[in-house]
Motif scaffolding. Structure first.
Motif, mmCIF file in Angstrom:
data_model
loop_
_atom_site.group_PDB
_atom_site.id
_atom_site.type_symbol
_atom_site.label_atom_id
_atom_site.label_comp_id
_atom_site.label_asym_id
_atom_site.label_seq_id
_atom_site.Cartn_x
_atom_site.Cartn_y
_atom_site.Cartn_z
ATOM 1 N N SER A 91 0.809 -1.218 0.000
ATOM 2 C CA SER A 91 0.000 0.000 0.000
ATOM 3 C C SER A 91 0.843 1.269 0.000
ATOM 4 N N HIS A 92 2.143 1.134 0.222
ATOM 5 C CA HIS A 92 3.018 2.309 0.251
ATOM 6 C C HIS A 92 3.125 2.944 -1.133
ATOM 7 N N LYS A 93 3.404 4.235 -1.125
ATOM 8 C CA LYS A 93 3.784 4.942 -2.331
ATOM 9 C C LYS A 93 5.286 5.206 -2.246
ATOM 10 N N LEU A 144 3.845 -2.978 -5.612
ATOM 11 C CA LEU A 144 3.007 -1.929 -5.050
ATOM 12 C C LEU A 144 1.634 -1.911 -5.715
ATOM 13 N N SER A 145 0.680 -1.331 -5.008
ATOM 14 C CA SER A 145 -0.657 -1.169 -5.578
ATOM 15 C C SER A 145 -0.591 -0.268 -6.810
ATOM 16 N N GLY A 162 -0.540 2.624 -9.261
ATOM 17 C CA GLY A 162 -0.336 4.036 -8.998
ATOM 18 C C GLY A 162 0.596 4.335 -7.847
ATOM 19 N N GLY A 163 1.200 3.299 -7.276
ATOM 20 C CA GLY A 163 2.016 3.500 -6.082
ATOM 21 C C GLY A 163 3.492 3.720 -6.324
ATOM 22 N N CYS A 164 3.961 3.571 -7.551
ATOM 23 C CA CYS A 164 5.391 3.676 -7.822
ATOM 24 C C CYS A 164 5.690 4.903 -8.688
ATOM 25 N N PHE A 165 6.689 5.670 -8.262
ATOM 26 C CA PHE A 165 7.103 6.876 -8.964
ATOM 27 C C PHE A 165 8.609 6.801 -9.234
ATOM 28 N N VAL A 208 -0.352 14.252 -3.728
ATOM 29 C CA VAL A 208 -0.062 12.865 -3.380
ATOM 30 C C VAL A 208 1.302 12.820 -2.693
ATOM 31 N N VAL A 221 4.503 10.513 -0.822
ATOM 32 C CA VAL A 221 5.137 9.196 -0.851
ATOM 33 C C VAL A 221 5.593 8.815 0.549
ATOM 34 N N ASP A 222 5.559 7.527 0.798
ATOM 35 C CA ASP A 222 5.961 7.011 2.114
ATOM 36 C C ASP A 222 7.447 6.709 2.183
#
Length: 203
Positions: A58-60, A79-80, A82-85, A144, A146-147
């Motif tokens: 669930s982390h970004k 990751l879920s 949309g969770g990876c940048f 948004v 990020v964690d």
């Protein structure tokens, strides 16, 4: 036996099949796997380390610099959606990740956000855009966050440029959620007293 069309010599670098439209021939030959002088599979090893440490799906997560996604291809799948940048300065590596690795591993459905960005003081600076602006993450009030920022290779190449390091760290701070963390390798990017004074919790 299996051979190339026209009985071409497989050892001849000019004998490879023409890459699909839109694909760089060096990407198809996976030259980017060797471009940085470290094993491509190191990305998977780092991901396995993070997974074993309990990285929630669930982390970004921001991968900076993300290169050609040697870590990203594993992180995106974990990751879920949309969770990876990812942010990368180098055009060749950026395009290898976006145009080759993501389609190759069928990761488009995970909706990763990967952009080209470099600090303002660099030759290929991103026109004064902040990291958040480059990623299109919205205005501060609704941004948004990020964690985790994975920054294993963010600072060693700018060892003598403290102002560039400060710009990168400011970008991280703008993106991090409360309680978020930046992972760096080998040593701190700036002296610990300066980091503490800037509000970083060093551990």
């Amino acid at each position: 036996s299996v051979g190339l069309p026209g009985n071409k010599n497989p050892c001849d670098p000019n004998s490879f099949l023409t890459p699909p439209p839109g694909q760089h021939p060096l990407h198809v030959r996976e030259v980017h796997h060797f471009a940085l002088g470290r094993p491509w599979m190191l990305g998977r090893e780092l991901f396995e380390l993070l997974r074993k440490e309990g990285l929630p799906s669930s982390h970004k997560v921001l991968d900076y610099p993300c290169g050609a996604l040697s870590l990203g291809i594993w992180m995106i799948r974990h990751l879920s959606p949309g969770g990876c940048f990812g942010l990368e300065a180098d055009e060749f590596l950026y395009r290898a990740g976006v145009d080759y690795e993501i389609p190759l591993h069928d990761l488009s459905g995970q909706r990763p956000t990967v952009r080209q960005w470099s600090p303002s003081g660099e030759a290929a600076g991103s026109g004064g855009l902040t990291m958040a602006e480059a990623l299109g993450l919205g205005v501060p009030s609704t941004r948004v966050r990020v964690d985790l920022v994975v920054a294993f290779w963010a600072f060693h190449w700018i060892e003598d440029r403290p102002e560039t390091k400060r710009e990168i760290l400011a970008g991280f701070a703008e993106l991090l959620a409360p309680g978020g963390m930046v992972l760096v390798a080998v040593k701190l990017p700036l002296p610990e007293p300066e980091l503490v004074q800037a509000g970083w919790n060093v551990r």
